[in-house]
Design an enzyme around this catalytic site. Structure first.
Site, PDB file in Angstrom:
ATOM      1  N   ASP A 326       0.824  -1.203   0.000  1.00 33.32           N
ATOM      2  CA  ASP A 326       0.000   0.000   0.000  1.00 33.32           C
ATOM      3  C   ASP A 326       0.867   1.266   0.000  1.00 33.32           C
ATOM      4  O   ASP A 326       1.963   1.279   0.530  1.00 33.32           O
ATOM      5  CB  ASP A 326      -0.856  -0.055   1.281  1.00 33.32           C
ATOM      6  CG  ASP A 326      -1.921   0.999   1.344  1.00 33.32           C
ATOM      7  OD1 ASP A 326      -2.735   1.059   0.406  1.00 33.32           O
ATOM      8  OD2 ASP A 326      -1.950   1.760   2.328  1.00 33.32           O
ATOM      9  N   GLU A 355       1.694   0.096  -4.842  1.00 36.48           N
ATOM     10  CA  GLU A 355       0.677   1.076  -5.220  1.00 36.48           C
ATOM     11  C   GLU A 355       1.330   2.450  -5.284  1.00 36.48           C
ATOM     12  O   GLU A 355       1.642   3.039  -4.253  1.00 36.48           O
ATOM     13  CB  GLU A 355      -0.469   1.093  -4.195  1.00 36.48           C
ATOM     14  CG  GLU A 355      -1.572   2.060  -4.576  1.00 36.48           C
ATOM     15  CD  GLU A 355      -2.359   2.624  -3.392  1.00 36.48           C
ATOM     16  OE1 GLU A 355      -3.481   3.083  -3.605  1.00 36.48           O
ATOM     17  OE2 GLU A 355      -1.838   2.634  -2.251  1.00 36.48           O
TER      18      GLU A 355
END
Ligand code: CA
Length: 610
Positions: A326, A355
């Site tokens: 993330d 990400e």
């Protein structure tokens, strides 16, 4: 693992006194023999731990304390390569008093489906576990974690769980996806935390989703269905109700504090910008997304080791195949490089996707391992998310872009050290669904699905895409419940009879594409050759070539039927000029010196000389 849980409960209050140190738990809860990561950092939680010393009752395990305060002791353990699996007694001594706890070093599990990695041969299906299917109503409410279950409030937990995913593995296999990515599954004991990005225990599956062993069972069973599993991991932040926040393990564990942190200015470009002031970079590294998500400081060496080991522990314990990391630019890049290196060193087939939510290919390419772009940080990240392509797809769907946008992104693949290792998508759990921004235009969604599944990269689909789940602009709307996944649902869209006619149409289309991808390797690994759409001719033409097959894809970006000129491709012509339309299985003869009609917002996938 049962052994371990048992073991922790053995730290009974009878040990506790003012003189003796009290041990509540140790993380990681166990380790394994034969790991390359054999210098282990134990984090002991308890009371009166200041100035403890430690020793194992064997010379094959050396241990020494490297940092303590009253509540935590960090211990460095050297594991000899010749160590055998066993519970090893560890003496923890303070003020002349000692207690002994057993620390389990386990045998590693072997299996050829463990830690497979993921790549272009795969299609990833993204699931928000709380919103997919409720396979076990008994865990909807669990004592000891904040009661967040309310079927009438879509911002609260809906009851979906790991059992619900396991129950639908046959459905997913039939659909044709080969990997699942679940939004984070660790304990999130906080309000409105169904999304999973506010962890409160990094070694525990959220009990509303299941247990640690349920997660391991999910991975094992997914592997039996030839479906890989990608774990959503967050190094950047935790949830405000994580016990660390009230009692910091070290002074520098967090960037800022609940009372004093910054959540306004931050600049993604600052870490790649050659002219950035280091203070500007720090704004990104120390940024709090929301007050309820304290930002972790991975520059703290104890936290850094903790996070690396926590990741290795989940990989080794469960057998997962990949990680989705993330908010990649927001964590410390030196840490992430070391973290990824440790994972890939231990599991060479593994894959990690970061990400990096930016629409510049150059920016994203900078984070990919072996990138030749000039930068002042190391990176070992194999796979990056293709947000630029996602933007081009979405602009096309919204009617504000054209197929030129898609072509324009792919034409910049020279920037990437490995353009195959890009996760491609047109929506995810953070953005309004493709069908929503296409204003329900199913034809355009089919076109974008076709492009997604026939160009380079590793495609990712969001749960519900197969039935054109509409959602809305907000997170709550786009992460709505899959119809049929929940007790009392009026219909079951996991079955043909439970789907509407329109839903079945899109389901059949996507399923067909997914199975074509499995059948024709050229669609995943063939060389790609494409032809520029122009301002006055929004037709995208491309070939996938290889493995003794040529597949021609034609995408008509107009709402009306268009004549598609193929003269640019005339050198690909041969005597037979016979093609099969892979979606309809019709045979056609096609003369490249001429062309053909393609219907409005239609896409053809044509296999040459079948
Ligand atoms: Ca449940």
């Amino acid at each position: 693992m049962l052994l371990l849980i048992f073991h922790i409960t053995m730290f009974s209050p009878s040990y506790s006194s003012n003189q003796r140190p009290v041990v509540d738990k140790i993380e990681p809860p166990n380790w394994w023999v034969g790991m390359k990561w054999n210098r282990l950092q134990l984090m002991i939680y308890g009371q009166d731990l200041t100035d403890v010393s430690v020793s194992f009752q064997t010379d094959k395990l050396s241990a020494h304390v490297v940092n303590t305060n009253s509540s935590y002791a960090f211990v460095e353990v050297e594991i000899s390569p010749s160590l055998s699996a066993a519970n090893y007694p560890l003496d923890i001594i303070a003020s002349g008093q000692s207690i002994t706890v057993d620390y389990p070093i386990l045998e590693r599990e072997v299996g050829e489906r463990r830690h497979q990695g993921f790549g272009v041969e795969d299609v990833v299906y993204l699931i928000t576990p709380d919103r997919f299917a409720n396979g076990d109503s008994s865990n909807d409410r669990v004592e000891g974690v904040m009661d967040d279950f309310d079927r009438l409030d879509p911002s609260k937990r809906q009851g979906g769980d790991l059992r619900g995913v396991i129950d639908h593995l046959p459905y997913l296999q039939d659909l044709g996806v080969t990997a699942i990515w679940l939004n984070p599954v660790l304990e999130n004991n906080g309000d409105n935390s169904y999304h999973g990005y506010a962890a409160t225990d990094l070694y525990r599956i959220d009990p509303r989703l299941g247990s640690n062993s349920d997660y391991k069972a999910l991975v094992d069973q997914a592997h039996d269905f030839e479906i890989k599993v990608i774990f959503d991991h967050v190094s950047n932040h935790i949830g405000i109700r994580h016990p660390w926040v009230q009692d910091l393990p070290t002074e520098n564990w967090l960037n800022g504090s609940p009372e004093n942190h910054h959540n306004d200015k931050h600049y993604l470009l600052s870490i790649t910008d050659p002219y950035a002031d280091p203070n500007t970079e720090n704004l990104l590294r120390s940024f709090w997304f929301v007050d309820a998500m304290p930002d972790l400081n991975q520059q703290d060496p104890f936290l850094a080791n903790y996070l690396i080991q926590n990741t290795l522990w989940w990989i080794e314990y469960t057998g997962i195949d990949g990680i989705r990391e993330d908010t990649y630019p927001y964590a410390d890049q030196a840490f992430l490089a070391r973290w990824a290196e440790a994972i890939l060193n231990e599991y060479p087939n593994f894959n990690i996707v970061g990400e990096i939510w930016a629409t510049s290919s150059a920016y994203i390419a900078m984070f990919q391992q072996e990138s030749q772009l000039a930068r002042d940080f190391e990176t070992n990240l194999p796979c990056v998310m293709d947000f630029p392509l996602s933007q081009a797809f979405r602009q096309y769907l919204e009617g504000e872009g054209s197929l030129q946008g898609v072509y324009g992104v792919l034409a910049q693949d020279f920037l990437y050290s490995d353009p195959k290792n890009l996760l491609t998508f047109f929506d995810n759990h953070d953005m309004a669904r493709g069908i929503f921004i296409a204003k329900g235009n199913s034809s355009k969604i089919k076109q974008v699905m076709t492009m997604l599944l026939t160009i380079r990269g590793i495609p990712q689909l969001l749960y519900g895409t197969e039935i054109n789940m509409m959602g809305g602009q907000s997170h709550i709307e786009l992460r709505s419940n899959f119809p049929g996944g929940f007790p009392g649902d009026e219909r079951d869209a996991f079955t043909k009879t439970g789907r509407t006619g329109e839903e079945n149409e899109i389901f059949v289309h996507l399923r067909k594409l997914l199975h074509l991808r499995k059948k024709h390797r050229v669609l995943t690994s063939g060389k790609m050759i494409h032809y520029p759409p122009t301002f006055d001719n929004d037709i995208y033409k491309y070939l996938r070539v290889g493995y003794d097959q040529n597949i021609l894809v034609l995408v008509n970006g107009y709402s009306e039927k268009r004549w598609v000129d193929l003269s640019e491709l005339s050198h690909w012509s041969n005597q037979e000029n016979q093609f099969v339309d892979l979606m309809t299985e019709e045979i056609l003869h096609l003369d490249f010196t001429e062309g053909l009609w393609v219907n409005g917002w239609d896409t053809l996938i044509l296999l040459q000389n079948p």
